[in-house]
Design a protein around this motif. Structure first.
Motif, PDB file in Angstrom:
ATOM      1  N   UNK A   4       0.832  -1.204   0.000  1.00 15.11           N
ATOM      2  CA  UNK A   4       0.000   0.000   0.000  1.00 15.11           C
ATOM      3  C   UNK A   4       0.867   1.255   0.000  1.00 15.11           C
ATOM      4  N   UNK A   5       0.322   2.283  -0.623  1.00 10.49           N
ATOM      5  CA  UNK A   5       1.040   3.552  -0.761  1.00 10.49           C
ATOM      6  C   UNK A   5       0.219   4.665  -0.126  1.00 10.49           C
ATOM      7  N   UNK A   6       0.798   5.310   0.894  1.00 11.46           N
ATOM      8  CA  UNK A   6       0.182   6.472   1.516  1.00 11.46           C
ATOM      9  C   UNK A   6       0.890   7.732   1.025  1.00 11.46           C
ATOM     10  N   UNK A   7       0.111   8.771   0.719  1.00 16.14           N
ATOM     11  CA  UNK A   7       0.658  10.037   0.260  1.00 16.14           C
ATOM     12  C   UNK A   7       0.174  11.147   1.187  1.00 16.14           C
ATOM     13  N   UNK A   8       1.100  11.964   1.668  1.00 15.59           N
ATOM     14  CA  UNK A   8       0.725  13.101   2.507  1.00 15.59           C
ATOM     15  C   UNK A   8       0.497  14.326   1.636  1.00 15.59           C
ATOM     16  N   UNK A  20      -5.577  10.066  -8.275  1.00 15.40           N
ATOM     17  CA  UNK A  20      -5.469   9.681  -9.684  1.00 15.40           C
ATOM     18  C   UNK A  20      -4.152   8.976  -9.982  1.00 15.40           C
ATOM     19  N   UNK A  21      -3.110   9.288  -9.207  1.00 16.40           N
ATOM     20  CA  UNK A  21      -1.784   8.704  -9.451  1.00 16.40           C
ATOM     21  C   UNK A  21      -1.604   7.339  -8.803  1.00 16.40           C
ATOM     22  N   UNK A  22      -2.560   6.913  -7.982  1.00 18.20           N
ATOM     23  CA  UNK A  22      -2.487   5.562  -7.437  1.00 18.20           C
ATOM     24  C   UNK A  22      -2.274   5.426  -5.950  1.00 18.20           C
ATOM     25  N   UNK A  23      -2.460   6.503  -5.187  1.00 18.52           N
ATOM     26  CA  UNK A  23      -2.346   6.391  -3.730  1.00 18.52           C
ATOM     27  C   UNK A  23      -3.444   5.478  -3.188  1.00 18.52           C
ATOM     28  N   UNK A  24      -3.126   4.763  -2.118  1.00 15.73           N
ATOM     29  CA  UNK A  24      -4.105   3.908  -1.442  1.00 15.73           C
ATOM     30  C   UNK A  24      -4.695   4.577  -0.209  1.00 15.73           C
ATOM     31  N   UNK A 237       3.807   2.254  -9.811  1.00 11.70           N
ATOM     32  CA  UNK A 237       4.147   1.260 -10.816  1.00 11.70           C
ATOM     33  C   UNK A 237       5.149   0.240 -10.269  1.00 11.70           C
ATOM     34  N   UNK A 238       6.114   0.704  -9.486  1.00 12.33           N
ATOM     35  CA  UNK A 238       7.094  -0.209  -8.905  1.00 12.33           C
ATOM     36  C   UNK A 238       6.458  -1.122  -7.873  1.00 12.33           C
ATOM     37  N   UNK A 239       5.519  -0.594  -7.099  1.00 16.20           N
ATOM     38  CA  UNK A 239       4.843  -1.407  -6.091  1.00 16.20           C
ATOM     39  C   UNK A 239       3.982  -2.480  -6.732  1.00 16.20           C
ATOM     40  N   UNK A 240       3.494  -2.219  -7.931  1.00 11.53           N
ATOM     41  CA  UNK A 240       2.604  -3.156  -8.603  1.00 11.53           C
ATOM     42  C   UNK A 240       3.336  -4.227  -9.381  1.00 11.53           C
ATOM     43  N   UNK A 241       4.653  -4.119  -9.480  1.00 12.37           N
ATOM     44  CA  UNK A 241       5.409  -5.115 -10.224  1.00 12.37           C
ATOM     45  C   UNK A 241       5.415  -6.463  -9.519  1.00 12.37           C
TER      46      UNK A 241
END
Length: 241
Positions: A4-8, A20-24, A237-241
């Motif tokens: 999972x990706x968190x963005x502040x 839109x960029x894929x944050x979870x 994209x790297x996390x989804x590889x």
């Protein structure tokens, strides 16, 4: 296993960009340039209205250290109530006493005030005088995750401590590395620590109004800091590889 990706973020424009960029998940702040402070109630409400992913509000009443007065602690409780009222999914808290230790009673009060909301303990742990003991305090309080750079200025520099933290937690709470996470280092951080989520700002900027020789503070009023969607998408994209 999905990472999972968190963005502040600290403005509404960045909420849409990060989603839109894929944050979870979003960590909702004001003043990221000061390390992130509590967002306004209006910002919380707007984020709740427009979110497509969970939003956690930073609960930090001022910049500086994490040793808060009784009045500041009361403010934190009120801001947690505001996050609940706004319809957010969680809060991000952190505090230390004068000895640099996490105070168990106060942290338990914050978690209790959050009620059904998720609770993340933030990078105050990186200033702890005894992080191993304080991890136990945080876990016992009911926090679901800990955001940390491994007692270093960046997560990459704190890899060994982050690995030790993950091993000490042993799945009882999630460890989320943050500080300087980007597309150049995220795979290294994940492989070294074995964590399942990371935190990033993906900071960029755009021009604002033309300055007229007067600044409202120490920052550049002609520059607006925003989430750079390309930076977030590259990590996604790297996390989804």
């Amino acid at each position: 296993m999905m990472t999972r990706l968190e963005v502040c973020i600290d403005n509404l424009e960045s909420l849409f960009t990060a989603q839109d960029a894929g944050a979870d998940r979003i960590e909702l702040c004001s003043a990221l340039g000061l390390g992130g402070l509590t967002p306004s109630y209006g910002f919380m409400q707007q984020a709740a209205r427009h979110r497509r992913i969970p939003v956690y509000a930073m609960i930090r009443p001022r910049a500086g250290d994490f040793c808060f007065s009784e009045l500041e602690f009361e403010l934190m409780l009120q801001d947690i109530a505001a996050a609940r009222a706004a319809g957010l999914q969680g809060v991000v808290v952190g505090l230390l006493d004068e000895q640099g230790r996490v105070p168990a009673t106060e942290l338990q009060q914050l978690v209790a005030a959050a009620g059904p909301l998720g609770v993340t303990f933030h990078r105050a742990i990186d200033l702890s005088a005894n992080w191993r003991a304080d991890l136990e305090t945080i876990v016992a309080s009911g926090c679901e995750r800990i955001l940390s750079s491994g007692h270093a200025s960046t997560a990459l520099a704190g890899l060994e401590t982050l690995q030790a933290m993950a091993q000490a937690l042993a799945g009882r709470a999630s460890l989320m590395p943050g500080a300087g996470v980007n597309a150049d280092n995220v795979r290294t951080i994940l492989e070294f620590t074995g964590v399942s989520e990371v935190h990033m700002s993906g900071m960029g900027w755009r021009g604002g109004m033309v300055p007229h020789g007067v600044n409202m503070g120490t920052s550049d009023d002609g520059r607006i800091n925003i989430t750079d969607g390309a930076k977030v998408a590259a990590v996604r994209a790297l996390l989804d590889q």
